[in-house]
Design an enzyme around this catalytic site. Structure first.
Site, mmCIF file in Angstrom:
data_model
loop_
_atom_site.group_PDB
_atom_site.id
_atom_site.type_symbol
_atom_site.label_atom_id
_atom_site.label_comp_id
_atom_site.label_asym_id
_atom_site.label_seq_id
_atom_site.Cartn_x
_atom_site.Cartn_y
_atom_site.Cartn_z
ATOM 1 N N ASP A 59 1.076 -1.036 0.143
ATOM 2 C CA ASP A 59 -0.156 0.061 0.020
ATOM 3 C C ASP A 59 1.027 1.204 -0.054
ATOM 4 O O ASP A 59 1.781 1.563 0.964
ATOM 5 C CB ASP A 59 -0.913 -0.007 1.166
ATOM 6 C CG ASP A 59 -1.746 1.185 1.366
ATOM 7 O OD1 ASP A 59 -1.593 2.228 0.891
ATOM 8 O OD2 ASP A 59 -2.900 1.220 1.891
ATOM 9 N N VAL A 60 0.767 1.982 -1.117
ATOM 10 C CA VAL A 60 1.742 3.208 -1.111
ATOM 11 C C VAL A 60 1.529 4.261 0.058
ATOM 12 O O VAL A 60 2.112 5.349 -0.231
ATOM 13 C CB VAL A 60 1.738 3.731 -2.661
ATOM 14 C CG1 VAL A 60 2.262 2.666 -3.713
ATOM 15 C CG2 VAL A 60 0.287 4.086 -3.037
ATOM 16 N N TYR A 171 -10.170 15.561 -3.816
ATOM 17 C CA TYR A 171 -9.309 14.981 -4.988
ATOM 18 C C TYR A 171 -8.418 16.006 -5.878
ATOM 19 O O TYR A 171 -7.218 15.888 -6.071
ATOM 20 C CB TYR A 171 -10.020 13.847 -5.908
ATOM 21 C CG TYR A 171 -9.411 13.254 -7.127
ATOM 22 C CD1 TYR A 171 -8.533 12.297 -7.014
ATOM 23 C CD2 TYR A 171 -9.760 13.745 -8.594
ATOM 24 C CE1 TYR A 171 -8.109 11.849 -7.952
ATOM 25 C CE2 TYR A 171 -9.295 13.278 -9.307
ATOM 26 C CZ TYR A 171 -8.318 12.202 -9.153
ATOM 27 O OH TYR A 171 -7.614 11.553 -10.425
ATOM 28 N N LYS A 175 -4.387 16.518 -6.206
ATOM 29 C CA LYS A 175 -3.938 16.542 -7.683
ATOM 30 C C LYS A 175 -3.026 17.740 -7.876
ATOM 31 O O LYS A 175 -2.017 17.751 -8.590
ATOM 32 C CB LYS A 175 -4.770 16.101 -8.670
ATOM 33 C CG LYS A 175 -5.362 14.564 -8.580
ATOM 34 C CD LYS A 175 -4.227 13.602 -8.698
ATOM 35 C CE LYS A 175 -4.502 12.315 -9.156
ATOM 36 N NZ LYS A 175 -3.450 11.312 -9.009
ATOM 37 N N THR A 206 -11.664 3.701 -17.000
ATOM 38 C CA THR A 206 -11.013 2.565 -16.716
ATOM 39 C C THR A 206 -12.101 1.615 -15.814
ATOM 40 O O THR A 206 -13.231 2.278 -15.494
ATOM 41 C CB THR A 206 -10.025 2.752 -15.601
ATOM 42 O OG1 THR A 206 -10.071 3.550 -14.578
ATOM 43 C CG2 THR A 206 -8.710 3.543 -16.379
#
Ligand SMILES: NC(=O)c1ccc[n+]([C@@H]2O[C@H](COP(=O)([O-])OP(=O)(O)OC[C@H]3O[C@@H](n4cnc5c(N)ncnc54)[C@H](O)[C@@H]3O)[C@@H](O)[C@H]2O)c1
Length: 265
Positions: A59-60, A171, A175, A206
């Site tokens: 998990d990053v 979000y 970014k 996606t």
């Protein structure tokens, strides 16, 4: 004469979606591939698709796990920080501090952790390329079509009827931090021979994204683009591979938008 050493590219979030496309693109361009993802099954599929790829399950957002992953690597030429996504979607007044923090942690802090862990390998060779995945929503606010009422393309702009998926302030802010970090880090690392750039994809259905958006909403996205087709996972891969390559050797601190012209200026 010693065997030539192939450059090593690390891609986070490589098990599916755009990260998988970037991983395949970098492998095809001659890089030895290291894929990091929290999805063990997806990593197994990546390992089958790219023989010889190293697949690391982590998990990053987990500092210790990221540290162990990168400590296992003795060479890193390229790092693509791709893992990310909207951790929640709500109007700002309904966004909890935990949701705000989760978006920053998944999209910005994760990149900080991976870069910090990868840098010693790049600094010892005074060479390297980092490609951070941002979003074209940084430039457009978010895809305007999400905020349009249902109806024909070009219909009146109205309230947030795209449902909760249209409310992506946390979000998009995360970014935006990716873009700012990219520029500041390019200044810091340029003298060390390390380039830092970002790629900002547009709305890309996606599998994860497709599950969250009704087809009609996706069709409305096209109204914001100059190229009138839905973006594919592999559309941003050319920009990623280019920025990772020697062809981009004098390019740093830049953001390439790959969004069919959805945002300009
Ligand atoms: N799809 C879009 O419309 C879009 C648009 C602009 C930017 N982006 C960005 O592009 C990147 C890829 O998006 P996508 O749509 O291909 O995503 P996706 O959900 O299809 O794939 C993300 C991959 O990252 C992995 N991952 C997620 N969180 C992780 C974590 N904490 N640790 C390790 N692995 C993790 C997932 O398991 C998955 O394999 C993300 O950073 C996303 O924010 C996506």
């Amino acid at each position: 004469m010693g065997a030539s050493v192939r450059p090593v590219a690390v891609v986070t979030g490589a098990a599916q979606g755009m990260g998988l496309a970037h991983a395949l693109g970098l492998a095809a361009a001659g890089f030895d591939l290291v894929g990091i993802d929290r999805d063990a099954q997806g990593l197994a599929r990546l390992g089958e698709a790219v023989p010889g790829a190293r697949c690391l399950n982590a998990d990053v957002t987990d500092e210790a796990a990221v540290g162990s992953c990168f400590a296992a690597l003795d060479r890193i030429d390229v790092l693509v920080n791709n893992a990310g996504g909207a951790a929640s979607a709500a109007p700002l007044c309904e966004t909890s501090l935990a949701e705000w923090d989760a978006n920053l942690r998944l999209n910005l802090t994760s990149q900080f952790l991976c870069i910090r862990a990868a840098l010693p390998r790049m600094l010892e060779r005074q060479d390297g390329a980092i490609v951070n995945i941002a979003s074209s929503a940084v430039f457009s606010g978010s895809t305007a079509a999400l905020h349009r009422p249902s109806g024909p393309i070009g219909g009146p702009v109205g309230g947030p009827v795209g449902g909760p998926v249209s409310n992506l302030v946390a979000y998009v802010a995360a970014k935006g931090g990716v873009v700012a970090m990219t520029r500041a880090l390019a200044r810091e690392l340029g003298p060390c021979g390390i380039r830092v750039n970002a790629v900002a994809p547009g709305f890309t259905p996606t599998p994860r994204v497709r599950a969250a958006f009704p087809r009609a909403a996706m069709d409305r996205m096209l109204a914001d683009q100059a190229i009138a087709r839905l973006q594919r996972a592999e559309d941003a891969t050319g920009a990623v591979v280019f920025l990772a390559s020697a062809a981009a050797r004098f390019i740093t601190g830049q953001v390439i938008r790959v969004d069919g012209g959805g945002s300009m200026g």
